[in-house]
Design a protein around this motif. Structure first.
Motif, mmCIF file in Angstrom:
data_model
loop_
_atom_site.group_PDB
_atom_site.id
_atom_site.type_symbol
_atom_site.label_atom_id
_atom_site.label_comp_id
_atom_site.label_asym_id
_atom_site.label_seq_id
_atom_site.Cartn_x
_atom_site.Cartn_y
_atom_site.Cartn_z
ATOM 1 N N LEU A 115 0.859 -1.189 0.000
ATOM 2 C CA LEU A 115 0.000 0.000 0.000
ATOM 3 C C LEU A 115 0.893 1.237 0.000
ATOM 4 O O LEU A 115 1.995 1.195 0.547
ATOM 5 N N VAL A 116 0.399 2.312 -0.594
ATOM 6 C CA VAL A 116 1.148 3.564 -0.554
ATOM 7 C C VAL A 116 0.227 4.675 -0.065
ATOM 8 O O VAL A 116 -0.964 4.708 -0.410
ATOM 9 N N GLY A 117 0.776 5.573 0.750
ATOM 10 C CA GLY A 117 -0.009 6.677 1.296
ATOM 11 C C GLY A 117 0.426 8.016 0.724
ATOM 12 O O GLY A 117 1.359 8.084 -0.084
ATOM 13 N N GLY A 118 -0.241 9.057 1.189
ATOM 14 C CA GLY A 118 0.048 10.414 0.718
ATOM 15 C C GLY A 118 -1.177 10.990 0.062
ATOM 16 O O GLY A 118 -1.974 10.250 -0.503
ATOM 17 N N SER A 119 -1.329 12.312 0.128
ATOM 18 C CA SER A 119 -2.583 12.887 -0.366
ATOM 19 C C SER A 119 -2.407 13.738 -1.614
ATOM 20 O O SER A 119 -3.377 14.101 -2.259
ATOM 21 N N SER A 120 -1.178 14.044 -2.001
ATOM 22 C CA SER A 120 -0.978 14.903 -3.177
ATOM 23 C C SER A 120 -1.224 14.117 -4.458
ATOM 24 O O SER A 120 -1.226 12.881 -4.448
ATOM 25 N N GLY A 121 -1.393 14.828 -5.554
ATOM 26 C CA GLY A 121 -1.549 14.180 -6.858
ATOM 27 C C GLY A 121 -0.395 13.238 -7.175
ATOM 28 O O GLY A 121 -0.603 12.079 -7.530
ATOM 29 N N PRO A 122 0.859 13.728 -7.039
ATOM 30 C CA PRO A 122 1.986 12.830 -7.318
ATOM 31 C C PRO A 122 1.995 11.585 -6.433
ATOM 32 O O PRO A 122 2.358 10.500 -6.879
ATOM 33 N N GLY B 190 -2.770 -0.824 -3.372
ATOM 34 C CA GLY B 190 -3.844 -0.035 -2.798
ATOM 35 C C GLY B 190 -3.324 1.184 -2.065
ATOM 36 O O GLY B 190 -2.136 1.514 -2.125
ATOM 37 N N TYR B 191 -4.236 1.816 -1.340
ATOM 38 C CA TYR B 191 -3.998 3.128 -0.756
ATOM 39 C C TYR B 191 -4.083 3.074 0.766
ATOM 40 O O TYR B 191 -5.028 2.508 1.316
ATOM 41 N N ALA B 192 -3.101 3.656 1.418
ATOM 42 C CA ALA B 192 -3.124 3.775 2.879
ATOM 43 C C ALA B 192 -3.423 5.225 3.232
ATOM 44 O O ALA B 192 -2.586 6.102 3.022
ATOM 45 N N HIS B 193 -4.614 5.476 3.738
ATOM 46 C CA HIS B 193 -5.019 6.849 4.069
ATOM 47 C C HIS B 193 -4.405 7.268 5.401
ATOM 48 O O HIS B 193 -4.209 6.442 6.277
ATOM 49 N N GLY B 194 -4.134 8.545 5.538
ATOM 50 C CA GLY B 194 -3.403 9.032 6.699
ATOM 51 C C GLY B 194 -4.249 9.406 7.898
ATOM 52 O O GLY B 194 -3.727 9.878 8.898
ATOM 53 N N GLY B 195 -5.569 9.219 7.838
ATOM 54 C CA GLY B 195 -6.412 9.533 9.000
ATOM 55 C C GLY B 195 -7.221 10.787 8.804
ATOM 56 O O GLY B 195 -6.891 11.624 7.964
ATOM 57 N N GLY B 196 -8.293 10.891 9.590
ATOM 58 C CA GLY B 196 -9.187 12.042 9.477
ATOM 59 C C GLY B 196 -10.622 11.560 9.536
ATOM 60 O O GLY B 196 -10.872 10.352 9.582
ATOM 61 N N PRO B 197 -11.571 12.506 9.530
ATOM 62 C CA PRO B 197 -12.973 12.114 9.593
ATOM 63 C C PRO B 197 -13.394 11.334 8.335
ATOM 64 O O PRO B 197 -12.716 11.431 7.306
ATOM 65 N N PRO B 198 -14.509 10.578 8.428
ATOM 66 C CA PRO B 198 -14.922 9.752 7.282
ATOM 67 C C PRO B 198 -15.031 10.524 5.974
ATOM 68 O O PRO B 198 -14.673 10.005 4.924
ATOM 69 N N ARG B 199 -15.498 11.757 6.021
ATOM 70 C CA ARG B 199 -15.659 12.468 4.740
ATOM 71 C C ARG B 199 -14.305 12.770 4.097
ATOM 72 O O ARG B 199 -14.194 12.844 2.866
ATOM 73 N N ALA B 200 -13.273 12.932 4.921
ATOM 74 C CA ALA B 200 -11.929 13.127 4.363
ATOM 75 C C ALA B 200 -11.476 11.838 3.687
ATOM 76 O O ALA B 200 -10.869 11.857 2.613
ATOM 77 N N PHE B 201 -11.785 10.713 4.333
ATOM 78 C CA PHE B 201 -11.437 9.425 3.729
ATOM 79 C C PHE B 201 -12.189 9.237 2.414
ATOM 80 O O PHE B 201 -11.613 8.798 1.415
ATOM 81 N N ALA B 202 -13.480 9.568 2.415
ATOM 82 C CA ALA B 202 -14.297 9.372 1.209
ATOM 83 C C ALA B 202 -13.726 10.167 0.038
ATOM 84 O O ALA B 202 -13.631 9.673 -1.089
ATOM 85 N N SER B 203 -13.316 11.391 0.318
ATOM 86 C CA SER B 203 -12.765 12.236 -0.727
ATOM 87 C C SER B 203 -11.439 11.658 -1.234
ATOM 88 O O SER B 203 -11.188 11.607 -2.440
ATOM 89 N N ALA B 204 -10.596 11.189 -0.321
ATOM 90 C CA ALA B 204 -9.315 10.597 -0.722
ATOM 91 C C ALA B 204 -9.538 9.309 -1.515
ATOM 92 O O ALA B 204 -8.814 9.019 -2.467
ATOM 93 N N ALA B 205 -10.555 8.531 -1.115
ATOM 94 C CA ALA B 205 -10.836 7.267 -1.803
ATOM 95 C C ALA B 205 -11.237 7.527 -3.255
ATOM 96 O O ALA B 205 -10.810 6.809 -4.167
ATOM 97 N N THR B 206 -12.033 8.566 -3.461
ATOM 98 C CA THR B 206 -12.413 8.929 -4.840
ATOM 99 C C THR B 206 -11.176 9.277 -5.662
ATOM 100 O O THR B 206 -11.013 8.839 -6.800
ATOM 101 N N LYS B 207 -10.289 10.058 -5.051
ATOM 102 C CA LYS B 207 -9.058 10.433 -5.761
ATOM 103 C C LYS B 207 -8.204 9.205 -6.048
ATOM 104 O O LYS B 207 -7.603 9.096 -7.120
ATOM 105 N N ALA B 208 -8.138 8.297 -5.096
ATOM 106 C CA ALA B 208 -7.331 7.084 -5.295
ATOM 107 C C ALA B 208 -7.904 6.253 -6.442
ATOM 108 O O ALA B 208 -7.165 5.726 -7.272
#
Lengths: 686, 267
Positions: B138-145, B156-174
């Protein structure tokens, strides 16, 4: 709790009111630089949703505010001599002066201490002698400026030049006017705010403003200019000035909105903390909502001011970010709206209404079914009963696509499955024009193409270039094959794609001739296999795309250097393919419109290239971006390619296909309906 | 959605005995995985060593780094350590990698902080070039690169934490990045959150300290600590709705009873 608020605008006054009603023990002082009745600007707008929040927060002011409201539910769009009305939008507005008077009265009633004509110069001293110092002092906040590094503040100009007038013309709708002039396009945002007066904002891009000579005009001259320009709409009414000078909108952002330490607790609200471009009319709404949330946070955290400030910021920042994102899109829309003036009025209007992403085809069809019906029928020769834009057929040369949804599959064996989904076009590829042009050993080559029945099928003809000879994508992409399984790579220059990729050979004249022939042969085979449409792959850092970008084309012959030279080889290949590809079938390209990398092709470059290919006769351009080099800077989100498609379609005037993670019919209907693209790659259901 | 629990390898006062007992109980309990954090300049147990020890006394749970700071180790050494944990655990290892957030970790490791993204990409190319079958990456990080790097090299993607809506937004980007890179199927999506159910004050103090390098943001992160059953349940539901596949709840106090307390809430 002792709270000092700097700034007696709507945010500061409203916070004072809410803190006193929450707890009469709170001691509130509001300091204001100006006199009680000095105010700039005319009316402010609220949505229905905001009114609900105001009702729950403080009923007496809600009653007074709504009592004086101008309310309307229509948006009028004046464009090319036509006027189009969209309904169901539910706005209210009030004179800013009146709003402040109501809030000031209520403050006085609640014994909030209001001190006018007070300049704050020592913010630190002020913070030290109070429990919480609130910066509600607007865009040029003194409180923020006293500690910019802590807040991580940035202020940058956004969008067009604009000027804020009043007029005695009383409108009955939110009104947009677009006026073409010899200098360029001007637009007006106007709305009523009381029984005698409307706000009338004029804006235009900076170059238009200069060309019109507005940069050197006096205030009176510029009023006269605008009054003359919109004489028809004003119908004899006048524009009124209130320090009405041309401005740049300042986009204010702060990494943090509060600081809490030994020196005291400070928090920013409203424009001091964040602005949202006026073209989405949300500044006052966001400011007053900040006050509501901050006041509630103090109630929820009676023991810790710092926790309350954190809570306020955590709750508000995602909402504000969303509005700033939408506002940014809206500002950008108006800066470039000139490119949309070839759209027919209903599509122009729909494009305008959906500019910030907050209104979609589906949500507008609930608010305003009539406009949506007009839009939908514009895709069906004016017939009354029509499906939404996604289901409008599209003709490209003699090929008729039954709808606007496209499914893209990677290999030939997946065509049949995709054909069953009912999409208008199945696009297979990248399909290699030769074995050496494959990305992986599993990539399809043109020899595997077979006729498909019951669906329109297009092929993306490709040569992988320096991204070839990699492992299948199950464990990742751009992972080179072991040396004994790899094949030699070709590229314009000897630059490997990643540090671990094989070094490609720089193509010589023989290589260029043979690849050109391979593309033409492949097109002939695809035509023979009954493919309805062909796209040449000028994207994703593959061979032909590598010629376009200065990052990957370092040649010093006639195929490298200037933009025209970098275009030469791809144009030659296109010409060779067009020669053998059947006249009645469409031929297009997939094009990297921007490299999203430093020193690479910009959006402007991409639009120019698209124009060149349109002149060269391509029927369709699929929008792509990034991947020229592996370390590009994409900004992923739903529809991240749509803005590029909009530019290419409406500036280069060419039929476009766009993907960018679109997963719903609503997204497709909105994009097609607004004329941002003609076809969409729909992901997910297939 | 599966739920895993963090091992106490960075919480104050955690020792080997606690860490092993924690892993043993998690292996018996309802948790699907145990995960560790990675910090060089902070009192903590090295993640690969911690998971090697956990591998020896567990048989069921997946073992994960959530995340390990890739560039602190040379590519070959990182691959060696990861493969060791995977071998010792019988292919139960998930390697989560990211660049981390602390400059002082890089200084201490003698690694250039400015090129961390490129370094991580090269490490992933090296790892993947070895044909690491059976080890999930898995790889984490929130920037485009960072998302692009994830889609290019990871499972897959390792999200760095935060409220569910932050995760949902990151999941869409992933997912968008995954599609952009032409990867088949969907990326695995892992999330994480902090909890404290016993001494909640101590947990929040730890988070303030652990994240003190972020300056004022430490308070915000600490404010996200899940300290009630209700908060955990809402968080779990939010993550499940957002399409999270595996959610790791990380402890903030070195108290063995946190394992049962969490198990009880999730029951």
């Amino acid at each position: 709790m002792k709270v000092t608020i700097v700034g007696a605008g709507p945010a500061g006054l409203y916070l004072g009111i809410l803190l006193r009603t929450a707890d009469p023990a709170n001691e509130i002082t509001i300091l204001e630089r100006n006199a009680p009745d000095a105010t700039f600007g005319w009316g402010v707008v609220f949505s229905e949703e905001t009114l609900g929040a105001l009702r729950d927060a403080d009923y007496p002011t809600y009653l007074e505010i709504t009592d004086t409201f101008a309310r309307w539910d229509a948006i009028d769009i004046h464009y090319q001599g036509e006027s189009l009305r969209s309904r169901g939008h539910g706005f209210s507005a009030i004179a800013r002066r009146r709003l402040l008077a109501i809030l000031q009265r209520r403050c006085a009633e609640l014994d909030v201490v209001l001190r006018f004509g007070v300049e704050v110069d020592d913010v630190a001293a002020l913070a030290a002698e109070t429990d919480v110092l609130v910066g509600a002092d607007g865009v040029n906040s003194v409180v923020r400026r006293a500690d910019e590094s802590t807040f991580g503040a940035s202020v940058t100009p956004q969008g067009c030049k604009y000027v804020w007038f009043g007029t005695d013309l009383v409108l009955d709708a939110f009104t947009f006017i677009f006026r073409e002039t010899e200098h360029g396009l001007f637009q007006v945002h106007a709305y009523p705010f009381d029984e005698n007066t409307s706000t009338f904002i004029v804006e235009c891009p900076e170059h238009v403003w200069r060309r019109a000579g507005l940069d050197t005009m006096t205030e009176q001259e510029s009023i006269a200019f605008c009054q003359d320009l919109f004489a028809d709409e004003l119908g004899g009414h006048t524009l009124m000035s209130n320090k009405s000078v041309w401005l740049d909108f300042p986009l204010v952002r702060n990494r943090l909105w509060h600081s809490a330490n030994q020196a005291g607790n400070t928090v920013l609200i409203g424009d001091a903390a964040h602005t949202a471009h006026f073209t989405i009319g949300s500044g006052t709404k966001l400011a007053m909502e900040d006050s509501i949330v901050l006041a509630q946070a103090f109630v929820r955290h009676p023991a810790s001011i710092e926790s309350a400030l954190v809570d306020y910021e955590l709750e508000r920042s995602p909402t504000v970010e969303r509005f700033q994102q939408a506002a940014g899109q809206s500002a950008e829309y108006f800066r470039r709206v000139g490119r949309h003036t070839h759209l027919e009025p209903v599509r122009f209007a729909f494009n305008l209404l959906t500019r910030s992403g907050r209104i979609t085809h589906a949500s507008l069809s609930v608010r305003d079914p009539k406009t949506v019906a007009t839009l939908d029928s514009s895709f069906a020769g004016g017939r009354a009963v029509t499906p939404p834009p996604m289901f409008a057929p599209l003709e490209l040369r003699d090929v008729r696509l039954t709808n606007r949804a496209v499914h893209q599959v990677s290999t030939v064996d997946k065509i049949a499955g995709a054909a069953d989904t009912g999409v208008g076009l199945v696009l297979v590829g990248p399909v290699a024009v030769s074995a050496e042009g494959r990305i992986t050993p599993e990539s399809s080559t043109v020899d595997s193409l077979r006729p498909t029945t019951g669906a329109t099928v297009g092929v993306l003809l490709s040569h992988a270039g320096r991204r070839g000879a990699t492992r299948p994508p199950t464990q990742g992409v751009d992972l080179p094959l072991p040396a004994d399984q790899a094949w030699p790579l070709l590229a314009p220059s000897t630059l490997p794609y990643t540090p671990g990729s094989a070094v490609p050979k720089a193509m010589d004249a023989d290589d260029m001739a043979s690849v050109r022939t391979a593309f033409a042969d492949a097109a002939r085979k695809a035509a023979a296999a009954g493919l309805d449409l062909a796209l040449l792959d000028l994207a994703q850092g593959h061979l032909l795309a590598s010629f376009l970008s200065p990052l990957t084309n370092k040649r010093d012959d006639e195929y490298g250097g200037s933009p025209e030279a970098r275009l030469r080889y791809p144009l030659e290949v296109l010409a060779a393919v067009r020669e053998v590809w059947p006249e009645d079938r469409p031929l297009g390209i997939r094009l990297t419109v921007a490299d999203w990398a430093r020193g690479g092709l910009t959006e402007d470059d991409g639009v120019s290239m698209a124009e060149r290919f349109a002149e060269a006769g391509v029927d369709l351009i699929q929008i792509s971006a990034g991947h020229t080099v592996p370390n590009s800077q994409p900004e992923y989100r739903r529809g991240y390619l749509t803005a590029l498609a909009d530019r290419v379609r409406n500036e280069a005037r060419v039929t476009t296909l766009v993907g960018g993670y679109l997963t719903t019919a609503d997204e497709v209907n909105t994009i097609i309906g607004a004329g941002r693209a003609d076809l969409c790659v729909l992901e997910g259901p297939c | 959605m599966r739920i895993g629990i963090g091992l106490p390898n960075t919480t104050p006062g955690a020792d080997g005995t606690l860490l092993l007992e924690w892993a043993r109980r998690a292996d018996a309990g309802p948790f699907s995985s145990v995960a560790v954090l990675d910090r060089l300049v902070y009192d903590s147990i090295e993640p690969f060593a911690a998971l090697s020890a956990a591998a020896a006394i567990t048989s069921r749970v997946r073992l994960a780094t959530m995340i390990a700071i890739g560039p602190l180790r040379g590519a070959a050494m990182l691959a060696k350590q990861a493969e060791a944990v995977n071998t010792l655990s019988g292919n139960r290892f998930t390697l989560g990698l990211a660049v981390g957030a602390r400059r002082d970790d890089y200084t201490a490791a003698g690694v250039d902080h400015r090129t961390r993204g490129a370094t991580l990409s090269e490490q992933l190319a090296y790892l993947r070039g070895r044909g690491t079958d059976g080890m999930q990456v898995l790889v984490g990080g929130s920037s485009g690169p960072a998302l692009q790097r994830m889609a290019r090299y990871a499972d897959g993607y390792a999200h760095g934490g935060g409220p569910p809506r932050a995760f949902a937004s990151a999941a869409t980007k992933a997912r968008a990045a995954w599609s952009d890179l032409g990867r088949p199927g969907e990326p695995a999506l892992w999330g994480q959150g902090y909890f404290a159910l016993g001494d909640t004050e101590r947990g929040t103090d730890y988070l303030r300290d652990y994240y003190s390098f972020t300056g004022p943001f430490a308070t915000q992160i600490a404010a996200g600590n899940l300290t009630t059953a209700r908060a955990i349940k809402d968080f779990v539901r939010g993550y499940a709705d957002a399409g999270c596949e595996e959610l790791i709840l990380l402890p903030t106090v070195s108290d063995i009873h946190e394992v049962e307390r969490l198990a009880e809430v999730l029951d």
